[in-house]
Motif scaffolding. Structure first.
Motif, PDB file in Angstrom:
ATOM      1  N   LYS A 410       0.639  -1.153   0.114  1.00 50.78           N
ATOM      2  CA  LYS A 410       0.092  -0.057   0.113  1.00 50.78           C
ATOM      3  C   LYS A 410       0.943   1.418  -0.095  1.00 50.78           C
ATOM      4  O   LYS A 410       2.027   1.256   0.538  1.00 50.78           O
ATOM      5  N   ASP A 414      -3.444   5.100   2.293  1.00 44.20           N
ATOM      6  CA  ASP A 414      -3.414   3.722   2.818  1.00 44.20           C
ATOM      7  C   ASP A 414      -2.168   3.026   3.591  1.00 44.20           C
ATOM      8  O   ASP A 414      -2.278   2.373   4.738  1.00 44.20           O
ATOM      9  N   HIS A 415      -0.893   3.781   3.100  1.00 45.06           N
ATOM     10  CA  HIS A 415       0.300   3.161   3.971  1.00 45.06           C
ATOM     11  C   HIS A 415       0.243   3.896   5.352  1.00 45.06           C
ATOM     12  O   HIS A 415       0.548   3.195   6.310  1.00 45.06           O
ATOM     13  N   GLU A 418      -2.266   1.997   7.509  1.00 47.44           N
ATOM     14  CA  GLU A 418      -1.606   0.578   7.670  1.00 47.44           C
ATOM     15  C   GLU A 418      -0.683   0.623   9.037  1.00 47.44           C
ATOM     16  O   GLU A 418      -0.739  -0.132   9.775  1.00 47.44           O
ATOM     17  N   VAL A 774       4.690  -1.357  12.437  1.00 49.73           N
ATOM     18  CA  VAL A 774       3.428  -1.732  12.811  1.00 49.73           C
ATOM     19  C   VAL A 774       3.152  -2.383  14.056  1.00 49.73           C
ATOM     20  O   VAL A 774       2.108  -2.009  14.846  1.00 49.73           O
ATOM     21  N   GLN A 903      -8.122   0.797  13.505  1.00 50.99           N
ATOM     22  CA  GLN A 903      -7.466  -0.357  13.899  1.00 50.99           C
ATOM     23  C   GLN A 903      -8.514  -1.400  14.535  1.00 50.99           C
ATOM     24  O   GLN A 903      -8.940  -1.166  15.533  1.00 50.99           O
TER      25      GLN A 903
END
Length: 938
Positions: A410, A414-415, A418, A774, A903
């Motif tokens: 992505k 979107d990155h 994420e 992440v 999330q």
């Protein structure tokens, strides 16, 4: 005879041809001559640059001109490739000292061809304390250098020689008034007079010389009383209607210009005088404005002016200027004219119904992510719409991805979703200089130094979105709409918007503020020149009533009109504590969850007293303001620009400061009163990226540097305080620049897209690093132990463990309100090969399953490197070099965790533990209950 005449004519022709040929190939130099009345040139130099190019210091030579000593700055053709149209900027300053005195006038520009031509070269002349650049050598008889009211009935002035009271005259308006009690010397005289009438101009006249034939006059400014109660009671305006108030039926314009003799409103059809889109007549319709109470000029026009543009013409004494309204909410291209727009029509569909992502208001709950608007989308791997590259709309775009081989990742918004950030911190996104908005259609403009890329720290209009980030900078409504579209899209994807604001200086002191009220909005040095605490040539005076009001009004406007939910203050120590508290209070009256933070340092020496500066030592006086923590930064990753190692690279002497950061930075020169005030970070737009810093200070392999890359921010994300991540750190962002000596750029403010853009190839190449970022962010969100709200909690619940080696740091957090009520975090920087550490007994009260074992929530080595997933109490854990490992004992499955909208739960963490040499990988998925909460926009 005929042959002789022919030969003479031929020789004459050849001579004329040769002269003509020489004239066409002349290589002119430029000479700037500088006169000081004291003749002390050894302490001065000139900083000179061609327009839109870097500058350099020039040391003068002294020469005698008309019997007087002058200094001459030589600008040779061989260095500058000069022609008649070449433009230069010049600052005359204390030699090699940006913090020292300088001549007034700020950045002064001149065109070579306007100079006095002598033997094919161009000559210019500058006099001490005089802002004019002369093209003909002026007379240099004795003069008044400065003159201002020091209080309401005292004038302070300086001269080039001694004076007597009998030779001094003071003219108030056009009437002479008495002066008495002359004191001092040429470097600082005072004289008393009647109480000043702030509605009239004052002129000081002094006769010099024995014959009384040489006189000098100078307007007396109000510099010395701008901060006084006397001035504020006369001109301190408290209304909330400065600038433009638009309706379809009427537009009202108000400008604070208390010492102006007249003000006119100019209304234009087009936003730029030379724009190809300004068809036909570009003249303005003029409207006289009326002076009202507190020095506010106003005029109302009873018609619909939407789509028009405007400026003001100011007359201050003998000076007349056309200026842009400092309160303008939009502008035409390059900010030369304010735009008259209907703000309601700039709202995107659904703007009044969007819901801002829930945030507790505790700064420690934020994950701040710092990004330049262009960087997210300017590389081809972004793969979004081409007309959105580098734009607000590019940040708003969803659904973008990049595929390389069998890997797809992505990109763009979107990155960021994420990754799991809560707040997007945008580098300055209001109107700034140094980018020509008429050249945005040229893609090559963004590939060159000093082209279409700039960080934006040279502001021009503080309430106007930057035109180069819009798809059409010519239309004042477009940039406003597109900024709102961006904020809306971010909010819909669980991210709040933070603005980097630069109120501490302006890109050009002579652009608006100083033309409206000379020297009011800026601090002055002892010589009467602009002070330079910012390092950019000027600094604003936040302690002055109307400058403070402007700052408060501006942030309130962004918070209300655009739903901005955070503000980062550039060089915050140039602002006074009272201003920071007032604007924070005003913001929290709108929304108490708005975050406010800044840099607790200056860019140079400021006359603002240290006790008033919003700096490290006064954080305890601003309990609702946070500050960047350079103690943590330097301790973890080393000093700036690859000049020194930090603890992560193996400098064990930094261990104590790393631990201070883990505990929220107590007992240092930062006077924090809670962990909510410390912004913990290891990289930002300034200085080397984290990956570049590690590369410059370590000889380790790429594989080891990846471990350091994760470990540095693992320390940040598991420390008490507010985590701040520089965009791209999660995929080892680098700023490769062949023009730099080491091939890496640590100050890329004007480099180009090629240096600054985020390349999503990095995300594929360094996928494990991204995945670990992440995991760490998810863990921090879910684990309240990393977000303790007070120092009392920290001191009660966090224990630094004895590891027996300075290259290993370990700490335990026991907090029954967390997902993992009993945790141990261990960092090893690699200065010891394998480190064996005894684990303490876990807290059985938190272990619902009754298994006396420690389990692993995270390791940057990955699950495949471990031979079992748990270890019994009393056994040792073996930590490998450069490993960060997070263990927990028991799980609070009954606890309800509140996490942001985007999330839906924790992704599987690597469950891993080193206990020997064999390998086993185990994954454990952790399920969380969570509560969605949102706050609706009022």
């Amino acid at each position: 005879m005929f042959k002789k005449i022919f030969l003479l004519i031929s020789l004459l022709f050849l001579n004329v041809f040769a002269v003509s040929l020489f004239a066409d190939t002349v290589e002119p130099n430029v000479y700037v001559h500088y006169f000081r009345y004291d003749g002390a040139y050894d302490a001065w130099d000139a900083w000179v640059w061609k327009r839109n190019a870097n500058g350099s210091a020039i040391i003068p030579t002294t020469e005698t001109i008309s019997g007087q000593s002058w200094a001459t700055f030589d600008l040779p053709y061989s260095t500058y490739q000069i022609n008649a149209d070449t433009e230069f900027g010049i600052i005359i300053r204390a030699r090699n000292n940006w913090d020292g005195p300088r001549e007034p006038g700020g950045d002064r520009y001149f065109r070579a061809g306007d100079g006095h031509v002598i033997n094919g070269d161009y000559h210019f002349y500058i006099l001490q304390s005089n802002t004019t650049i002369y093209t003909v050598k002026p007379d240099t008889f004795h003069t008044i250098l400065t003159a201002s009211f020091d209080d309401q009935d005292t004038i302070q002035f300086t001269t080039t020689t001694t004076v007597t009271l009998a030779n001094i005259q003071l003219i108030k308006g056009d009437v002479q008034v008495p002066v008495t009690n002359l004191k001092g010397s040429p470097t600082g005289y005072t004289v008393d007079t009647q109480t000043v009438d702030l509605t009239l101009p004052y002129t000081l006249r002094i006769v010099f010389g024995d014959n009384g034939t040489t006189a000098s006059t100078r307007q007396v400014t109000f510099d010395g009383i701008y901060a006084s109660d006397f001035f504020n009671s006369a001109y301190g305006y408290t209304g909330n209607d400065l600038g433009l108030t638009y309706t379809k039926k009427k537009s009202t314009f108000k400008l604070w210009a208390p010492i102006s003799d007249s003000v006119k409103l100019n209304v234009y059809d087009a936003g730029h005088p030379t724009s190809v889109r300004a068809d036909g007549d570009d003249s303005a319709t003029e409207f006289e404005m009326t002076r009202g109470d507190y020095g506010v000029w106003s005029v109302s026009i009873s018609q619909d002016l939407a789509g028009k543009y405007y400026t003001y013409t100011i007359q201050n004494g003998n000076s007349t200027f056309e200026v842009v309204d400092p309160y303008a909410v939009s502008s035409g291209v390059n900010a030369l004219r304010g735009a008259i727009i209907d703000l309601d029509k700039t709202n995107p569909t659904g703007w009044n119904k969007i819901e801002i992502p829930y945030f507790s208001g505790r700064f420690v709950d934020a994950i701040l992510y710092e990004l330049h608007v262009r960087d997210l989308t300017s590389h081809a791997s972004w793969n979004g719409p081409s007309n959105y590259v580098g734009k607000f709309l590019g940040i708003a775009e969803t659904g973008t991805s990049f595929t390389k081989g069998d890997n797809t990742v992505k990109t763009g918004l979107d990155h960021m979703v994420e990754l799991g950030i809560t707040h997007l911190h945008l580098l300055p996104a209001f109107e700034f200089g140094y980018v020509d908005e008429t050249r945005l259609d040229d893609p090559n403009y963004f590939k060159i130094k000093d082209g279409g890329f700039n960080w934006g720290y040279m502001p021009t209009l503080f309430n106007v979105p930057e035109g180069s980030y819009s798809t059409n900078p010519y239309d004042g409504s477009v940039r406003v709409n597109e900024f709102k579209v961006m904020v809306k899209s971010l909010a819909e994807n669980g991210i709040r918007t933070v603005m980097d604001v630069v109120y501490n200086h302006t890109g050009d002191a002579n652009y608006n503020f100083n033309k409206i009220v000379p020297n009011y909005f800026f601090r002055l040095s002892d010589t009467g020149a602009l002070s330079n605490g910012s390092g950019t040539g000027n600094e604003t005076a936040s302690e002055h009533f109307m400058m403070r009001k402007f700052m408060v009004d501006s942030v309130v406007y962004w918070a209300k009109e655009y739903n901005v939910k955070g503000f980062r203050f550039d060089l915050m120590a140039l602002h006074d504590v009272e201003t920071m508290n007032q604007l924070t209070e005003a913001l929290h009256d709108i929304d108490p969850t708005i975050v406010v933070y800044g840099e607790p340092w200056t860019g140079g020496t400021t006359p603002l007293p240290a006790s008033q500066q919003a700096t490290k030592e006064t954080m305890d006086e601003m309990p609702n303001v946070a500050a960047f923590n350079d103690i943590v930064r330097n301790a973890i990753r080393g000093n700036n620009n690859g000049e020194g190692q930090g603890w992560v690279q193996g400098r064990n002497s930094s261990r104590a400061d790393v631990i201070k950061g883990i505990l929220g930075t107590q007992d240092t020169n930062y006077t924090f009163v809670s962990p909510n005030q410390t912004i913990n970070y290891v990289s930002a737009h300034d200085n080397s990226t984290l990956a570049d810093q590690i590369k410059l200070t370590s000889t380790k392999t790429l594989a080891i540097r990846k471990l350091m890359q994760t470990q540095a921010n693992a320390i940040v994300l598991t420390s008490q305080g507010v985590p701040f991540i520089h965009a791209g750190a999660e995929m080892m962002r680098t700023k490769v620049d062949p023009a730099e000596d080491n091939g890496l750029n640590h100050n890329s403010y004007n480099a180009s897209d090629l240096v600054n853009q985020m390349d999503y190839n990095w995300k594929i190449t360094h996928k494990t690093v991204f995945d670990q970022y992440v995991q760490l962010i998810e863990l921090r969100k879910a684990q309240r132990s990393f977000k303790l709200n007070t120092y009392e909690e920290i001191n009660e619940k966090v224990e630094i463990l004895n590891t027996g080696h300075d290259g290993v740091i370990a700490y335990r957090i026991v907090n029954d309100q967390s997902l993992y009520p009993d945790m141990i975090v261990i960092h090893s920087n690699g200065t010891k090969s394998m480190h064996s550490m005894a684990l303490p007994a876990g807290t059985d009260a938190f272990n619902k399953d009754g298994e006396p074992v420690w389990q692993i929530a995270f390791s940057n080595l990955g699950a495949e490197t471990f031979n079992k997933a748990q270890i019994a109490n009393g056994e040792n854990v073996n930590v490998k070099p450069h490993e960060t490992i997070i263990l927990y004992y028991g799980q609070n499955t009954d606890n309800t965790i509140t996490i942001p909208k985007q999330q839906s739960g924790l992704s599987p963490f690597a469950i891993s533990l080193i206990t020997g040499g064999s390998v086993l990988s185990i994954g454990a998925a952790i399920g969380l209950m969570f509560v969605f909460k949102k706050k609706k926009i009022a």
